[in-house]
Design a protein around this motif. Structure first.
Motif, PDB file in Angstrom:
ATOM      1  N   ASP A  17     -23.850 -80.148  69.350  1.00 55.20           N
ATOM      2  CA  ASP A  17     -24.065 -81.319  68.505  1.00 55.20           C
ATOM      3  C   ASP A  17     -22.948 -82.308  68.838  1.00 55.20           C
ATOM      4  OD1 ASP A  17     -24.513 -83.212  66.569  1.00 55.20           O
ATOM      5  OD2 ASP A  17     -24.613 -81.802  64.897  1.00 55.20           O
ATOM      6  N   LYS A  18     -23.253 -83.257  69.729  1.00 57.61           N
ATOM      7  CA  LYS A  18     -22.237 -84.172  70.252  1.00 57.61           C
ATOM      8  C   LYS A  18     -21.755 -85.137  69.171  1.00 57.61           C
ATOM      9  CE  LYS A  18     -22.764 -88.092  72.562  1.00 57.61           C
ATOM     10  NZ  LYS A  18     -21.645 -88.929  72.075  1.00 57.61           N
ATOM     11  N   PRO A  19     -20.440 -85.295  69.054  1.00 57.45           N
ATOM     12  CA  PRO A  19     -19.930 -86.286  68.095  1.00 57.45           C
ATOM     13  C   PRO A  19     -19.988 -87.697  68.669  1.00 57.45           C
ATOM     14  CG  PRO A  19     -18.094 -85.175  69.181  1.00 57.45           C
ATOM     15  CD  PRO A  19     -19.352 -84.534  69.709  1.00 57.45           C
ATOM     16  N   ALA A  20     -19.917 -88.678  67.798  1.00 57.98           N
ATOM     17  CA  ALA A  20     -19.869 -90.075  68.230  1.00 57.98           C
ATOM     18  C   ALA A  20     -18.582 -90.345  68.990  1.00 57.98           C
ATOM     19  CB  ALA A  20     -19.969 -91.000  67.016  1.00 57.98           C
ATOM     20  N   GLU A  21     -18.645 -91.317  69.875  1.00 60.96           N
ATOM     21  CA  GLU A  21     -17.525 -91.806  70.676  1.00 60.96           C
ATOM     22  C   GLU A  21     -17.128 -90.861  71.803  1.00 60.96           C
ATOM     23  OE1 GLU A  21     -16.999 -94.851  70.151  1.00 60.96           O
ATOM     24  OE2 GLU A  21     -18.163 -94.779  68.314  1.00 60.96           O
ATOM     25  N   TRP A  22     -17.772 -89.730  71.923  1.00 61.39           N
ATOM     26  CA  TRP A  22     -17.555 -88.845  73.067  1.00 61.39           C
ATOM     27  C   TRP A  22     -18.610 -89.150  74.127  1.00 61.39           C
ATOM     28  CZ3 TRP A  22     -14.823 -83.805  73.495  1.00 61.39           C
ATOM     29  CH2 TRP A  22     -13.849 -83.641  72.513  1.00 61.39           C
ATOM     30  N   THR A  23     -18.205 -89.219  75.398  1.00 58.67           N
ATOM     31  CA  THR A  23     -19.192 -89.293  76.466  1.00 58.67           C
ATOM     32  C   THR A  23     -19.714 -87.884  76.736  1.00 58.67           C
ATOM     33  OG1 THR A  23     -17.623 -88.903  78.279  1.00 58.67           O
ATOM     34  CG2 THR A  23     -17.900 -91.192  77.525  1.00 58.67           C
ATOM     35  N   SER A  24     -20.857 -87.802  77.385  1.00 62.25           N
ATOM     36  CA  SER A  24     -21.389 -86.495  77.756  1.00 62.25           C
ATOM     37  C   SER A  24     -20.434 -85.788  78.712  1.00 62.25           C
ATOM     38  CB  SER A  24     -22.773 -86.655  78.396  1.00 62.25           C
ATOM     39  OG  SER A  24     -23.666 -87.250  77.473  1.00 62.25           O
ATOM     40  N   HIS A  25     -19.769 -86.572  79.574  1.00 65.92           N
ATOM     41  CA  HIS A  25     -18.781 -85.993  80.487  1.00 65.92           C
ATOM     42  C   HIS A  25     -17.606 -85.398  79.708  1.00 65.92           C
ATOM     43  CE1 HIS A  25     -16.397 -85.466  84.140  1.00 65.92           C
ATOM     44  NE2 HIS A  25     -15.393 -86.031  83.509  1.00 65.92           N
ATOM     45  N   ASP A  26     -17.186 -86.064  78.631  1.00 66.16           N
ATOM     46  CA  ASP A  26     -16.114 -85.520  77.783  1.00 66.16           C
ATOM     47  C   ASP A  26     -16.501 -84.151  77.229  1.00 66.16           C
ATOM     48  OD1 ASP A  26     -14.585 -87.828  78.083  1.00 66.16           O
ATOM     49  OD2 ASP A  26     -15.327 -88.745  76.231  1.00 66.16           O
ATOM     50  N   VAL A  27     -17.762 -84.024  76.784  1.00 63.03           N
ATOM     51  CA  VAL A  27     -18.229 -82.764  76.213  1.00 63.03           C
ATOM     52  C   VAL A  27     -18.253 -81.673  77.280  1.00 63.03           C
ATOM     53  CG1 VAL A  27     -20.178 -81.591  75.104  1.00 63.03           C
ATOM     54  CG2 VAL A  27     -19.565 -83.917  74.419  1.00 63.03           C
ATOM     55  N   VAL A  28     -18.732 -82.008  78.473  1.00 56.56           N
ATOM     56  CA  VAL A  28     -18.754 -81.034  79.568  1.00 56.56           C
ATOM     57  C   VAL A  28     -17.331 -80.577  79.898  1.00 56.56           C
ATOM     58  CG1 VAL A  28     -19.217 -80.739  82.038  1.00 56.56           C
ATOM     59  CG2 VAL A  28     -20.935 -81.799  80.562  1.00 56.56           C
ATOM     60  N   ALA A  29     -16.386 -81.519  79.966  1.00 58.73           N
ATOM     61  CA  ALA A  29     -14.997 -81.173  80.274  1.00 58.73           C
ATOM     62  C   ALA A  29     -14.417 -80.234  79.218  1.00 58.73           C
ATOM     63  CB  ALA A  29     -14.155 -82.438  80.385  1.00 58.73           C
ATOM     64  N   ARG A  30     -14.704 -80.510  77.932  1.00 60.04           N
ATOM     65  CA  ARG A  30     -14.215 -79.636  76.865  1.00 60.04           C
ATOM     66  C   ARG A  30     -14.828 -78.240  76.975  1.00 60.04           C
ATOM     67  NH1 ARG A  30     -12.087 -80.141  71.710  1.00 60.04           N
ATOM     68  NH2 ARG A  30     -10.830 -81.765  72.708  1.00 60.04           N
ATOM     69  N   MET A  31     -16.131 -78.180  77.250  1.00 62.09           N
ATOM     70  CA  MET A  31     -16.802 -76.894  77.344  1.00 62.09           C
ATOM     71  C   MET A  31     -16.320 -76.083  78.539  1.00 62.09           C
ATOM     72  SD  MET A  31     -18.543 -76.231  74.744  1.00 62.09           S
ATOM     73  CE  MET A  31     -18.959 -74.680  75.520  1.00 62.09           C
ATOM     74  N   ARG A  32     -15.926 -76.755  79.607  1.00 57.41           N
ATOM     75  CA  ARG A  32     -15.373 -76.021  80.751  1.00 57.41           C
ATOM     76  C   ARG A  32     -14.108 -75.266  80.349  1.00 57.41           C
ATOM     77  NH1 ARG A  32     -16.474 -80.832  85.170  1.00 57.41           N
ATOM     78  NH2 ARG A  32     -18.517 -80.045  85.870  1.00 57.41           N
ATOM     79  N   ARG A  33     -13.304 -75.895  79.504  1.00 56.04           N
ATOM     80  CA  ARG A  33     -12.089 -75.218  79.036  1.00 56.04           C
ATOM     81  C   ARG A  33     -12.434 -74.098  78.061  1.00 56.04           C
ATOM     82  NH1 ARG A  33     -10.359 -80.627  78.991  1.00 56.04           N
ATOM     83  NH2 ARG A  33     -10.557 -80.837  76.736  1.00 56.04           N
ATOM     84  N   LEU A  34     -13.366 -74.377  77.148  1.00 55.36           N
ATOM     85  CA  LEU A  34     -13.704 -73.381  76.140  1.00 55.36           C
ATOM     86  C   LEU A  34     -14.405 -72.169  76.742  1.00 55.36           C
ATOM     87  CD1 LEU A  34     -14.981 -75.644  73.206  1.00 55.36           C
ATOM     88  CD2 LEU A  34     -12.716 -74.623  73.495  1.00 55.36           C
ATOM     89  N   ALA A  35     -15.235 -72.405  77.775  1.00 53.23           N
ATOM     90  CA  ALA A  35     -16.015 -71.313  78.363  1.00 53.23           C
ATOM     91  C   ALA A  35     -15.306 -70.644  79.530  1.00 53.23           C
ATOM     92  CB  ALA A  35     -17.378 -71.837  78.812  1.00 53.23           C
ATOM     93  N   GLY A  36     -14.196 -71.214  79.967  1.00 49.60           N
ATOM     94  CA  GLY A  36     -13.441 -70.605  81.062  1.00 49.60           C
ATOM     95  C   GLY A  36     -14.155 -70.652  82.394  1.00 49.60           C
ATOM     96  N   THR A  37     -14.958 -71.708  82.635  1.00 48.10           N
ATOM     97  CA  THR A  37     -15.658 -71.857  83.907  1.00 48.10           C
ATOM     98  C   THR A  37     -15.878 -73.330  84.193  1.00 48.10           C
ATOM     99  OG1 THR A  37     -17.693 -71.373  85.143  1.00 48.10           O
ATOM    100  CG2 THR A  37     -17.901 -71.601  82.757  1.00 48.10           C
ATOM    101  N   ARG A  38     -15.879 -73.688  85.471  1.00 51.40           N
ATOM    102  CA  ARG A  38     -16.185 -75.068  85.849  1.00 51.40           C
ATOM    103  C   ARG A  38     -17.687 -75.269  86.059  1.00 51.40           C
ATOM    104  NH1 ARG A  38     -12.766 -78.593  86.299  1.00 51.40           N
ATOM    105  NH2 ARG A  38     -14.169 -79.932  87.501  1.00 51.40           N
ATOM    106  N   LYS A  39     -18.438 -74.162  86.081  1.00 49.95           N
ATOM    107  CA  LYS A  39     -19.877 -74.256  86.351  1.00 49.95           C
ATOM    108  C   LYS A  39     -20.635 -74.599  85.069  1.00 49.95           C
ATOM    109  CE  LYS A  39     -19.778 -71.154  90.328  1.00 49.95           C
ATOM    110  NZ  LYS A  39     -20.255 -69.865  90.888  1.00 49.95           N
ATOM    111  N   ILE A  40     -20.527 -75.851  84.665  1.00 53.28           N
ATOM    112  CA  ILE A  40     -21.223 -76.353  83.477  1.00 53.28           C
ATOM    113  C   ILE A  40     -21.810 -77.722  83.805  1.00 53.28           C
ATOM    114  CG2 ILE A  40     -20.946 -77.174  81.093  1.00 53.28           C
ATOM    115  CD1 ILE A  40     -18.977 -75.040  80.581  1.00 53.28           C
ATOM    116  N   GLY A  41     -23.065 -77.915  83.423  1.00 53.36           N
ATOM    117  CA  GLY A  41     -23.715 -79.203  83.598  1.00 53.36           C
ATOM    118  C   GLY A  41     -24.561 -79.512  82.381  1.00 53.36           C
ATOM    119  N   HIS A  42     -25.171 -80.695  82.354  1.00 51.44           N
ATOM    120  CA  HIS A  42     -25.971 -81.086  81.191  1.00 51.44           C
ATOM    121  C   HIS A  42     -27.381 -81.477  81.613  1.00 51.44           C
ATOM    122  CE1 HIS A  42     -25.552 -85.270  82.398  1.00 51.44           C
ATOM    123  NE2 HIS A  42     -24.245 -85.124  82.430  1.00 51.44           N
ATOM    124  N   ALA A  43     -28.320 -81.337  80.676  1.00 49.80           N
ATOM    125  CA  ALA A  43     -29.728 -81.676  80.924  1.00 49.80           C
ATOM    126  C   ALA A  43     -30.038 -83.040  80.318  1.00 49.80           C
ATOM    127  CB  ALA A  43     -30.640 -80.605  80.339  1.00 49.80           C
TER     128      ALA A  43
END
Length: 306
Positions: A17-43
């Protein structure tokens, strides 16, 4: 609490559930840290102003995203009638303020205008968009001061429903009319372009002041998590569950599953679309499509190779 040294997670989808003022790239970058992998993309991205469902693929599930991008989507939004902006939403500077001084008259004409923007229509995308023009993003050309004229694209608006309206006054003193709307549409639809075109149909300006995505294909906000929640626990939707939700299923025999894992062809599925293949244990292993002759099915994506 953010996990700075996250243990790597497996394969699957994360519904954010993306918050306002975040880009989709910002969310992907955060999830890469949280998930411990760089292999993350968006649909499919969401504009920074927008909130709501962002579907991310993790590890091997990133290969699924190509087949999720084209799914129908559902939004709620607020359309402001009476002003145009350069971006067709509240993030851009106002370019025209004809106003909406007679809201009663606009509301009377509203049903016909909305109906004209429902169904299969040709839509000119917003000029400030990621569409490429001669190899350069349209938004980059606009910001460089260039005139951009994008080609209309055929889209389908399944539902365009006005759920509420209220007169308002913009920051510059212009009398405007705010509409709450619900939109179900095909992939590639610009809801902010719908707002722009609705204003034009009514003889005034139009742009979005709020946008929230509720659904992408079979995935909706009920299964989504905020970034704060995901910092505590990365909740993955398994590849098997994602395949079951999104595609028609074909249950394979052990011999067929073995062949698919080696990339070999099977008897035709009899379908014109993409089919998910499951091994005898119910594990999703591949996506299949029939060949042009319609006599064989070939794997277009093997998610569990031999």
């Amino acid at each position: 609490m953010t996990r700075s040294n996250a243990e790597p997670v497996g394969d699957g989808l994360v519904l954010v559930d993306k918050p306002a003022e975040w880009t989709s790239h910002d969310v992907v970058a955060r999830m890469r840290r949280l998930a411990g992998t760089r292999k993350i993309g968006h649909a499919g991205t969401l504009d920074p102003m927008a909130t709501g469902l962002l579907v991310l693929g993790v590890n091997r599930a990133t290969r699924l995203l190509t087949y999720l991008v084209g799914a129908d989507k559902e939004y709620t939004a607020t359309v402001r009638l009476g002003q145009d902006t350069v971006t067709d939403d509240a993030e851009g500077e106002i370019t025209r303020s004809p106003g909406a001084a007679h809201p009663g008259e606009l509301t009377t004409r509203l049903p016909a205008a909305v109906l004209g923007l429902t169904g299969t229509i040709d839509q000119v995308p917003s000029a400030v968009s990621a569409i490429k023009v001669n190899g350069q993003r349209s938004y980059a050309r606009v910001r460089a001061g260039q005139e951009v004229a994008l080609t209309a694209r055929q889209i389908t608006v399944h539902t365009f429903e006005v759920t509420g309206s209220r007169p308002a006054v913009a920051d510059d003193g212009t009398a405007v009319l705010d509409l709450d709307v619900r939109v179900e549409c095909s992939s590639g639809t610009y809801v902010r372009a719908l707002a722009r075109d609705l204003g034009a149909e009514l003889g005034t300006g139009g742009h979005l002041t709020a946008l929230r995505r509720h659904r992408v294909g079979p995935f909706d906000l009920q299964g989504a998590h905020t970034l704060t929640e995901l910092a505590e626990r990365v909740d993955l939707l398994s590849v098997t569950d994602a395949l079951r939700a999104r595609f028609p299923a074909r249950e394979l025999t052990a011999a067929e599953a073995r062949a698919v894992r080696y990339g070999q062809k099977l008897d035709a599925t009899g379908s014109s679309g993409v089919i998910a293949a499951f091994d005898p244990d119910g594990h999703g292993i591949a996506l299949l499509t029939d060949n042009d002759a319609g006599n064989l099915a070939r794997p277009v994506l093997v998610l569990d190779p031999a």
